[in-house]
Enzyme design. Structure first.
Site, PDB file in Angstrom:
ATOM      1  N   ILE A  70      48.445  42.475  44.823  1.00 61.90           N
ATOM      2  CA  ILE A  70      48.092  41.074  45.097  1.00 61.90           C
ATOM      3  C   ILE A  70      46.676  40.996  45.681  1.00 61.90           C
ATOM      4  CG2 ILE A  70      48.714  38.963  46.344  1.00 61.90           C
ATOM      5  CD1 ILE A  70      51.658  39.902  46.214  1.00 61.90           C
TER       6      ILE A  70
ATOM      7  N   ARG B 132      44.822  51.549  55.565  1.00 63.75           N
ATOM      8  CA  ARG B 132      44.779  52.704  56.474  1.00 63.75           C
ATOM      9  C   ARG B 132      44.184  53.918  55.792  1.00 63.75           C
ATOM     10  NH1 ARG B 132      50.659  52.769  58.904  1.00 63.75           N
ATOM     11  NH2 ARG B 132      50.985  52.289  56.723  1.00 63.75           N
TER      12      ARG B 132
ATOM     13  N   ARG C  47      53.378  37.857  55.077  1.00 62.48           N
ATOM     14  CA  ARG C  47      54.579  37.543  55.855  1.00 62.48           C
ATOM     15  C   ARG C  47      54.131  36.941  57.173  1.00 62.48           C
ATOM     16  NH1 ARG C  47      57.066  37.627  51.863  1.00 62.48           N
ATOM     17  NH2 ARG C  47      58.862  38.883  51.293  1.00 62.48           N
TER      18      ARG C  47
ATOM     19  N   GLU D 221      60.422  31.151  59.815  1.00 60.91           N
ATOM     20  CA  GLU D 221      60.668  30.153  58.759  1.00 60.91           C
ATOM     21  C   GLU D 221      62.104  29.655  58.820  1.00 60.91           C
ATOM     22  OE1 GLU D 221      59.484  31.803  54.998  1.00 60.91           O
ATOM     23  OE2 GLU D 221      57.489  32.310  55.742  1.00 60.91           O
TER      24      GLU D 221
ATOM     25  N   HIS E  62      55.859  28.425  52.022  1.00 61.24           N
ATOM     26  CA  HIS E  62      56.191  29.694  51.352  1.00 61.24           C
ATOM     27  C   HIS E  62      56.367  29.502  49.839  1.00 61.24           C
ATOM     28  CE1 HIS E  62      57.961  33.936  52.177  1.00 61.24           C
ATOM     29  NE2 HIS E  62      57.337  33.899  51.008  1.00 61.24           N
TER      30      HIS E  62
ATOM     31  N   GLY F 120      54.077  30.957  47.569  1.00 58.96           N
ATOM     32  CA  GLY F 120      53.156  31.886  46.906  1.00 58.96           C
ATOM     33  C   GLY F 120      53.547  32.221  45.474  1.00 58.96           C
TER      34      GLY F 120
HETATM   35  C1  DGY Z   1      57.758  37.933  47.949  1.00 61.55           C
HETATM   36  O1  DGY Z   1      58.114  38.189  46.791  1.00 61.55           O
HETATM   37  O2  DGY Z   1      57.811  38.767  48.840  1.00 61.55           O
HETATM   38  C2  DGY Z   1      57.238  36.568  48.182  1.00 61.55           C
HETATM   39  O3  DGY Z   1      57.047  36.285  49.527  1.00 61.55           O
HETATM   40  C3  DGY Z   1      58.106  35.542  47.519  1.00 61.55           C
HETATM   41  O4  DGY Z   1      57.304  34.476  47.237  1.00 61.55           O
END
Ligand code: DGY
Length: 316
Positions: free
Chosen positions: A159, A179, A234, A263, A281, A283
């Protein structure tokens, strides 16, 4: 014996196709009510696999209760901090997630949040909708530029790299911190140095004990006053109260947030903070991506039940 798969929530149309095609018995509530931990333990005890979502806590207790029959858990998410993978592995229960199918969709939202926070899209739209817009003004809703600035990625998995590709299209310089050295140009060994140097920060780390509270008051104070923080990873990676303080005091310019510490609650100070764009949330929330995520989770558990090792097996 018929293979039974518990599906804890309603999933997008087509998401359960792999289970349907495999002819397994799908155990599912008629509505979308989330399982309580006790209900989940009960329900999981009578099935061979569970397909769950990130709000289901599949902890050691649930796994223990289900150990006699349960062989696989498929999480319809790439993050799996809701599952005790170590306990599952010890009990011989495989855990699968959904890597690779939500990268571009989630990166779109990260970039959306970066642009929206930098350009104050939420504040400006709210004023317009609430009738406070009195007309064009040279000084109205002044934001901060995104194009040509420097973006710092914290985490450089699929991502993060998808966000980097978008940033390059905006003429941004992209730095990243992980890291271990990625061997890719722009890697910075020290997170604090990266935070102090960049104009925008986007978080792409999994939630682990090491990343909980990673962006705390001290680290927020390292960021530049015109900087924007984006979190699509997160919630607990960021100290929400400290972020709200930083926005309130103007020690950073803005924040684009999709995930929260508790959440669906959002810290009241963050709700009231200036220059914050807050999404619930979403995404990975496109029809295509959520359908594919569900299918990948189902395919994973079916592979396990067939005695194979799926590509999306999570290792403790
Ligand atoms: C995930 O897949 O971890 C996402 O947060 C879901 O949208």
């Amino acid at each position: 014996m018929t293979v039974r798969v518990l599906v804890t929530r309603q999933l997008p149309a087509g998401g359960l196709d792999p289970l349907v095609e495999a002819g397994v018995e799908i155990v599912q509530r008629a509505d979308d009510t989330p399982f309580t931990p006790a209900d989940l333990a009960d329900a999981a005890a009578g099935v061979d696999a569970v397909v769950c979502v990130l709000t289901d806590r599949v902890d050691a207790e649930v796994l223990q209760a289900a150990r006699d029959r349960l062989r696989a858990v498929g999480n319809v998410a790439v993050g799996y901090d809701n599952i005790d993978v170590r306990a599952a592995t010890e009990l011989g229960i495989a855990v699968c997630n959904t890597p690779g199918v939500l990268d571009e969709t989630t990166a779109d939202v990260a970039f959306l949040l970066l642009l929206a926070a930098a350009r104050r899209a939420s504040d400006a739209e709210a004023d317009l909708r609430q009738g406070r817009w009195t007309g064009f003004g040279m000084g109205n809703f002044l934001g901060t530029d995104v194009h040509g600035r420097t973006l710092g990625l914290v985490g450089y998995g699929r991502i993060g790299r998808a966000v980097a590709r978008r940033a390059e299209g905006f003429g941004m310089v992209v730095l990243h911190h992980t890291r271990r050295d990625t061997g890719v140009d722009g890697w910075m060994a020290n997170l604090d140095d990266l935070l102090a140097r960049v104009d925008a920060v986007s978080l792409h780390v999994p939630l682990t004990p090491e990343t909980t509270g990673l962006i705390d008051a001290r680290r927020l104070a390292l960021m530049q006053p015109h900087a924007v923080l984006v979190n699509t990873a997160r919630g607990p990676v960021v100290d929400e109260a400290a972020l709200a303080d930083a926005l309130e005091r103007g020690t950073i310019f803005g924040a684009g947030i999709d995930v929260y510490e508790r959440e669906p609650q959002v810290h009241p100070k963050l709700l009231a903070a200036p220059h914050a764009v807050l999404l619930p949330h979403i995404g990975s929330a496109t029809e295509q991506t959520r359908r594919r995520m569900a299918q990948v989770a189902c395919e994973g558990v079916l592979a396990v039940l067939a005695g194979n090792e799926p590509d999306n097996l999570v290792r403790a």
